[in-house]
Design a protein around this motif. Structure first.
Motif, PDB file in Angstrom:
ATOM      1  N   LYS A 807       0.822  -1.196   0.000  1.00 44.18           N
ATOM      2  CA  LYS A 807       0.000   0.000   0.000  1.00 44.18           C
ATOM      3  C   LYS A 807       0.862   1.254   0.000  1.00 44.18           C
ATOM      4  O   LYS A 807       0.613   2.214  -0.752  1.00 44.18           O
ATOM      5  N   ILE A 808       1.875   1.150   0.840  1.00 38.66           N
ATOM      6  CA  ILE A 808       2.810   2.297   0.863  1.00 38.66           C
ATOM      7  C   ILE A 808       3.464   2.448  -0.493  1.00 38.66           C
ATOM      8  O   ILE A 808       3.605   3.583  -1.033  1.00 38.66           O
ATOM      9  N   LYS A 809       3.872   1.256  -1.031  1.00 41.31           N
ATOM     10  CA  LYS A 809       4.533   1.292  -2.345  1.00 41.31           C
ATOM     11  C   LYS A 809       3.589   1.873  -3.369  1.00 41.31           C
ATOM     12  O   LYS A 809       3.997   2.713  -4.209  1.00 41.31           O
ATOM     13  N   ASN A 810       2.393   1.426  -3.318  1.00 39.33           N
ATOM     14  CA  ASN A 810       1.440   1.939  -4.318  1.00 39.33           C
ATOM     15  C   ASN A 810       1.182   3.419  -4.116  1.00 39.33           C
ATOM     16  O   ASN A 810       1.037   4.180  -5.089  1.00 39.33           O
ATOM     17  N   ASP A 811       1.142   3.824  -2.901  1.00 42.51           N
ATOM     18  CA  ASP A 811       0.914   5.229  -2.612  1.00 42.51           C
ATOM     19  C   ASP A 811       2.112   6.043  -3.083  1.00 42.51           C
ATOM     20  O   ASP A 811       1.945   7.162  -3.629  1.00 42.51           O
ATOM     21  N   LEU A 812       3.284   5.494  -2.907  1.00 43.25           N
ATOM     22  CA  LEU A 812       4.497   6.186  -3.319  1.00 43.25           C
ATOM     23  C   LEU A 812       4.547   6.261  -4.819  1.00 43.25           C
ATOM     24  O   LEU A 812       4.999   7.295  -5.400  1.00 43.25           O
ATOM     25  N   ASN A 813       4.144   5.185  -5.423  1.00 37.96           N
ATOM     26  CA  ASN A 813       4.203   5.203  -6.893  1.00 37.96           C
ATOM     27  C   ASN A 813       3.263   6.290  -7.428  1.00 37.96           C
ATOM     28  O   ASN A 813       3.467   6.839  -8.535  1.00 37.96           O
ATOM     29  N   LYS A 814       2.283   6.605  -6.694  1.00 40.28           N
ATOM     30  CA  LYS A 814       1.350   7.609  -7.153  1.00 40.28           C
ATOM     31  C   LYS A 814       1.918   9.037  -6.977  1.00 40.28           C
ATOM     32  O   LYS A 814       1.478   9.959  -7.685  1.00 40.28           O
ATOM     33  N   GLN A 819      13.770  10.314  -6.788  1.00 36.42           N
ATOM     34  CA  GLN A 819      14.803   9.340  -6.416  1.00 36.42           C
ATOM     35  C   GLN A 819      14.558   8.843  -5.017  1.00 36.42           C
ATOM     36  O   GLN A 819      14.734   7.678  -4.736  1.00 36.42           O
ATOM     37  N   HIS A 820      14.179   9.735  -4.258  1.00 33.54           N
ATOM     38  CA  HIS A 820      13.954   9.348  -2.865  1.00 33.54           C
ATOM     39  C   HIS A 820      12.805   8.363  -2.739  1.00 33.54           C
ATOM     40  O   HIS A 820      12.909   7.387  -2.011  1.00 33.54           O
ATOM     41  N   ILE A 821      11.798   8.559  -3.445  1.00 27.48           N
ATOM     42  CA  ILE A 821      10.656   7.632  -3.440  1.00 27.48           C
ATOM     43  C   ILE A 821      11.051   6.304  -4.020  1.00 27.48           C
ATOM     44  O   ILE A 821      10.647   5.255  -3.530  1.00 27.48           O
ATOM     45  N   LEU A 822      11.893   6.356  -5.054  1.00 31.97           N
ATOM     46  CA  LEU A 822      12.326   5.098  -5.672  1.00 31.97           C
ATOM     47  C   LEU A 822      13.130   4.286  -4.694  1.00 31.97           C
ATOM     48  O   LEU A 822      13.022   3.074  -4.664  1.00 31.97           O
ATOM     49  N   ARG A 823      14.008   5.029  -3.928  1.00 30.98           N
ATOM     50  CA  ARG A 823      14.798   4.303  -2.946  1.00 30.98           C
ATOM     51  C   ARG A 823      13.883   3.696  -1.903  1.00 30.98           C
ATOM     52  O   ARG A 823      14.095   2.568  -1.473  1.00 30.98           O
ATOM     53  N   VAL A 824      12.834   4.469  -1.578  1.00 25.96           N
ATOM     54  CA  VAL A 824      11.903   3.894  -0.579  1.00 25.96           C
ATOM     55  C   VAL A 824      11.210   2.703  -1.159  1.00 25.96           C
ATOM     56  O   VAL A 824      11.039   1.675  -0.499  1.00 25.96           O
ATOM     57  N   ILE A 825      10.780   2.858  -2.432  1.00 28.58           N
ATOM     58  CA  ILE A 825      10.089   1.737  -3.078  1.00 28.58           C
ATOM     59  C   ILE A 825      11.004   0.535  -3.161  1.00 28.58           C
ATOM     60  O   ILE A 825      10.591  -0.600  -2.958  1.00 28.58           O
ATOM     61  N   LYS A 826      12.280   0.805  -3.484  1.00 32.83           N
ATOM     62  CA  LYS A 826      13.268  -0.302  -3.575  1.00 32.83           C
ATOM     63  C   LYS A 826      13.419  -0.950  -2.237  1.00 32.83           C
ATOM     64  O   LYS A 826      13.502  -2.175  -2.136  1.00 32.83           O
TER      65      LYS A 826
END
Length: 920
Positions: A807-814, A819-826
């Motif tokens: 959910k967090i990942k999906n929220d982040l993807n939105k 870069q920072h979000i990608l690192r979080v997603i990673k």
């Protein structure tokens, strides 16, 4: 039926003589033919007869018939050294007694090949030196029983009779005379012309010459030189007498058997002694043979039956065959007269041999008594009292219904008992008359006696015993007393030894005058009985009973009273009113219903007779009796348990009563009662050892000898010694096996109990272990549940974590691609695919379901690690939706993985993947 015949004759009148007892036997008694040709006696006392049917034996109790082997008439018999020799038509031989009591015949001609003359009959048998001589009508046959040698002498003219006298053998040749055996041949002894017309029947030694008895002409002295002389005898007085047989006894008396005239007995001088015939005694008038046994009984073999005369008996009997006298109630001999009082009157006769009983004038009617008092005879008669003198009677005036008389101290006073009381008779001027009657006493006085003090004791059979006290002159009664003594049992009274004796059924009593009472006499009470009377005659007191007469008398040495008895069966007494008297010679006379019996006490003596066990028969239930050896002990089969003993006493006296007593030890130790039956049977005896004992008595004289036979009845085979041994062995074996079985059983039982206990212990141990296991299982279950809870928690945590991260990942993807979000997603992807989570899950899963992954991998070895993860999640029954976050894939991808997994597992269309995984 055995007939007891009592016969007596006078010299000229056959109805007036007293004779010895005679017994007669008819064909029905002995079970054979009527004709008996010759008689002999064996050493054991048995009497044998040559009967037309065979050899007839009588032992005193039973008859036996042994048939002739040739079925011809037996003519002669002779006992020599206890062997019975017989002669018959076409045969002669001997009979030997077997051990079983029977007799077996041996034919001498058949045994020793001796040739007989055609139709030869042997009529006489003699013992001559060492030879047994068989005489036929044609020759003499000599047989030596020791050497078995046989010789014969055949005189010309044949042989009629043969005789052995003083070791010489004589024989009579018809129409010639007497011949004698000499030096192996024969020589004339006396051939007087008389013998051409007169056959010799008997030949005897008399003084120094022979005495011949001829058939028709009487006796002749046989003298030397062919001379003879007449020997006068009673036979010379007779006309038409045919002599058939004869005998001279030990006393020198002649017994002559005739044809149709009976037996004639003569003394040594040829005078008549007895004349016996069918009219008065024996049952047939033709006497074929005369024989005297060892006890002097004379046996008459008759043309139809057998008779025996007991000449040595102490009894003589007078029998009133014509019924002239009637029943005798009183008897008295006085001077030269004999008086007999009967129910028909008073009769007398003189001592003359020609005298017979005649009725005294005026004495018709019942006579009750004859009493000799002071040398006068008083007669108690239904018509009154009479004085008897010679052949006349004088009535005492005024008397009626007289019973009897008793003398007083005065010879001129007599007390008379009558139907109406008591009279005092007085002799005045030589005439007896009634002086007075006893007043105040009117009872019938049949039995009464006087005491020394003028007291009269009267016995009345219905009223009692009266004691009358009179004054000194018998005129008045002072007192009358009834004694308390019982009157039961035909009471009577008599005076003996200066004492008055009273008898009832309870005993004998004497009157004690001092104490005025009756006292029991213990000695005489032994003879008391319910029926008989007591009578006093001279110096004796007589006590009557059924089969015995007792008498008391004073012992000649110590003067004490002694009690003796005479055996005389009641059927021979035959009387209804016992009475007895004696003559001057001491002969006692008992009245009977048809005469009287004379008893010579001096010659009366009972003796023990030979007795024997004659025959023993045994049989089983379904077999006929067979004879057994009586001389030796024997053993019987258990089935032959029915046994009969037959025995006998060789006693032929009619007035003696022989009885037997026996017992069978092993069956009963108690002796039987005395009885006359000559046999006894025992049935259904059990196996074991037995002893049969037999003894006899003659009257009251018991024979001290006891005969004994021992025998054994074998047990059945299943109770034999052999089988008993087997039973013992089998019992021992059974005991051994039982013991062994028991030991094994108890050992087995012990082992079983041990096993049961062990199993119980084991079971308890198992239960304990199971309890522990249950506890452990419970604990494990708890652990598993805990693990499952942990697994579920971890799984749910992983699911929630991954869902949260996605959910967090999906929220982040939105939000963008910074870069920072990608690192979080990673970082989030890294955590979604974290191997540590899987290892933690795998460890928890294995703890909860340890073997599942190994099993499914073993079954499906091509499964990948991701396949195994999917299987683990399916094992937890997670839905595809729940699995997607755990695998970090989409729901679609989960379904694809499930599809691929089905293919790898090769599941059919109908098989559910989840159900399959759960079933492993």
């Amino acid at each position: 039926m055995l007939k007891y015949i009592f016969t007596f004759f006078s010299f000229f009148n056959i109805f007036s003589q007293e004779l010895s007892p005679i017994q007669s036997f008819e064909m029905d008694d002995y079970g054979a033919a009527g004709q008996n040709w010759m008689t002999t006696q064996s050493d054991d006392g048995s009497i044998f007869f040559a009967n037309s049917d065979g050899l007839l034996k009588y032992n005193g109790n039973t008859w036996s018939l042994y048939k002739s082997s040739k079925k011809t008439i037996m003519r002669s018999v002779k006992s020599i050294n206890n062997i019975i020799y017989t002669g018959e038509n076409d045969d002669f031989g001997f009979w030997e007694k077997n051990n079983n009591g029977s007799y077996s015949y041996n034919s001498i001609p058949d045994t020793f090949n001796f040739e007989l003359v055609d139709e030869e009959e042997f009529w006489n048998i003699l013992e001559f030196k060492n030879w047994i001589v068989f005489q036929s009508f044609s020759r003499l046959v000599f047989f030596d029983p020791i050497s078995k040698e046989i010789n014969s002498i055949s005189p010309d003219g044949g042989i009629w009779k043969s005789f052995v006298i003083d070791d010489n053998l004589y024989f009579f040749i018809p129409n010639e005379g007497v011949y004698k055996i000499d030096d192996g041949g024969y020589v004339p002894y006396n051939t007087n012309d008389l013998f051409r017309e007169n056959d010799i029947i008997g030949l005897y030694k008399r003084q120094n010459n022979l005495l011949a008895l001829t058939r028709y002409s009487g006796f002749f002295n046989v003298l030397p030189a062919n001379k003879i002389s007449i020997w006068n005898s009673y036979l010379n007085e007779l006309d038409q007498v045919t002599v058939y047989s004869s005998l001279i006894n030990k006393e020198g008396f002649f017994s002559i058997g005739t044809v149709k005239k009976g037996l004639i007995k003569l003394d040594q001088n040829g005078n008549l002694v007895d004349l016996l015939n069918k009219q008065n005694s024996i049952i047939n008038n033709t006497v074929l043979s005369v024989f005297e046994d060892k006890n002097l009984n004379l046996w008459l073999a008759l043309d139809n039956g057998i008779s025996v005369v007991n000449y040595n008996s102490p009894f003589k009997i007078y029998e009133d065959y014509e019924g002239l006298l009637g029943t005798v109630y009183a008897f008295k001999k006085h001077k030269s007269y004999t008086y007999v009082g009967t129910n028909q009157g008073l009769y007398f006769k003189t001592d003359s041999p020609t005298s017979d009983f005649s009725l005294i004038d005026g004495m018709t009617g019942q006579v009750w008594s004859l009493e000799l008092i002071n040398d006068e005879i008083f007669c108690g008669h239904v018509n009154g009292s009479f004085i008897i003198k010679n052949n006349s009677a004088t009535k005492i005036s005024g008397t009626e219904g007289s019973w009897t008389f008793r003398k007083t101290k005065s010879k001129d006073l007599i007390i008379e008992g009558n139907y109406f009381g008591l009279n005092v008779l007085e002799k005045e001027n030589g005439i007896w008359k009634i002086r007075n009657s006893i007043p105040e006493f009117d009872l019938s006085t049949r039995f009464f006696e006087l005491t020394d003090s003028n007291k009269i004791i009267v016995v009345h059979g219905y009223k009692g015993v009266y004691k009358l006290e009179l004054d000194s002159i018998f005129e008045n009664i002072k007192s009358i007393e009834i004694d308390s003594v019982s009157i039961s049992g035909n009471p009577s009274l008599a005076n003996f030894n200066s004492n008055i004796y009273y008898k009832n059924k309870n005993g004998m009593y004497y009157y004690d005058e001092i104490n005025n009472s009756f006292v029991n006499d213990t000695l005489l009470s032994k003879a008391a009985n319910p029926t008989g009377l007591i009578r006093r005659d001279n110096d004796k007191l007589w006590i009557f009973s059924d089969n015995t007469i007792f008498y008391a008398s004073n012992d000649e040495v110590n003067n004490k009273v002694s009690l003796k008895s005479v055996l005389i069966p009641n059927k021979l007494k035959r009387t209804i009113f016992e009475n007895i008297s004696s003559d001057k010679n001491g002969i006692n006379i008992l009245g009977t219903n048809s005469g009287y019996v004379l008893l010579d006490l001096k010659n009366y003596k009972l003796s023990n007779n030979k007795f024997s066990i004659d025959k023993i028969q045994v049989n089983s239930i379904d077999t006929e009796p067979s004879l057994i050896d009586v001389k030796n002990d024997f053993i019987l089969d258990h089935k032959e348990n029915n046994i009969t003993f037959s025995y006998s006493v060789s006693n032929y006296q009619m007035f003696e009563k022989n009885e037997f007593q026996y017992r069978l030890i092993g069956y009963s130790d108690t002796w039987s009662s005395w009885n006359e039956k000559p046999s006894n049977s025992y049935n259904n005896l059990t196996y074991g050892d037995y002893i049969f004992e037999l003894r006899t008595r003659n009257g009251d004289l018991i024979n001290p000898e006891t005969k004994m036979i021992s025998f054994r009845i074998s047990p059945p085979w299943y109770l034999s010694n052999f089988m008993l041994i087997n039973y013992v062995l089998l019992s021992g074996l059974f005991w051994f096996l039982t013991n062994m079985y028991t030991r094994r059983y108890y050992l087995w039982k012990e082992t079983r109990l041990q096993n049961i206990n062990r199993k119980k212990i084991e079971l308890k141990e198992i239960e304990r272990k199971q309890s522990i296991s249950n506890l452990e299982n419970k604990q494990l279950q708890k652990d598993i549940e805990n693990k499952n809870r942990e697994l579920a928690v971890s799984t749910m945590s992983m699911i929630k974590k991954n869902q949260f991260l996605n959910k967090i990942k999906n929220d982040l993807n939105k939000t963008g691609d910074s870069q920072h979000i990608l690192r979080v997603i990673k970082t989030i992807d890294k955590n979604l695919n974290n191997e540590d989570d899987w290892r933690f899950f795998e460890e928890a899963f294995n703890n909860a379901d340890r073997e599942f992954l190994k099993k499914i991998k073993r079954i499906h070895n091509k499964l990948t690690k991701n396949d195994l993860k999917l299987c683990a999640y399916l094992r937890l029954n997670l839905s595809s939706k729940d699995i997607a976050p755990l695998l970090n894939i989409s729901l679609r991808s989960v379904e694809i993985k499930r599809y691929r997994l089905r293919k790898k597992m090769k599941l059919s269309h109908n098989e559910g993947l989840t159900e399959y995984v759960l079933s492993i």
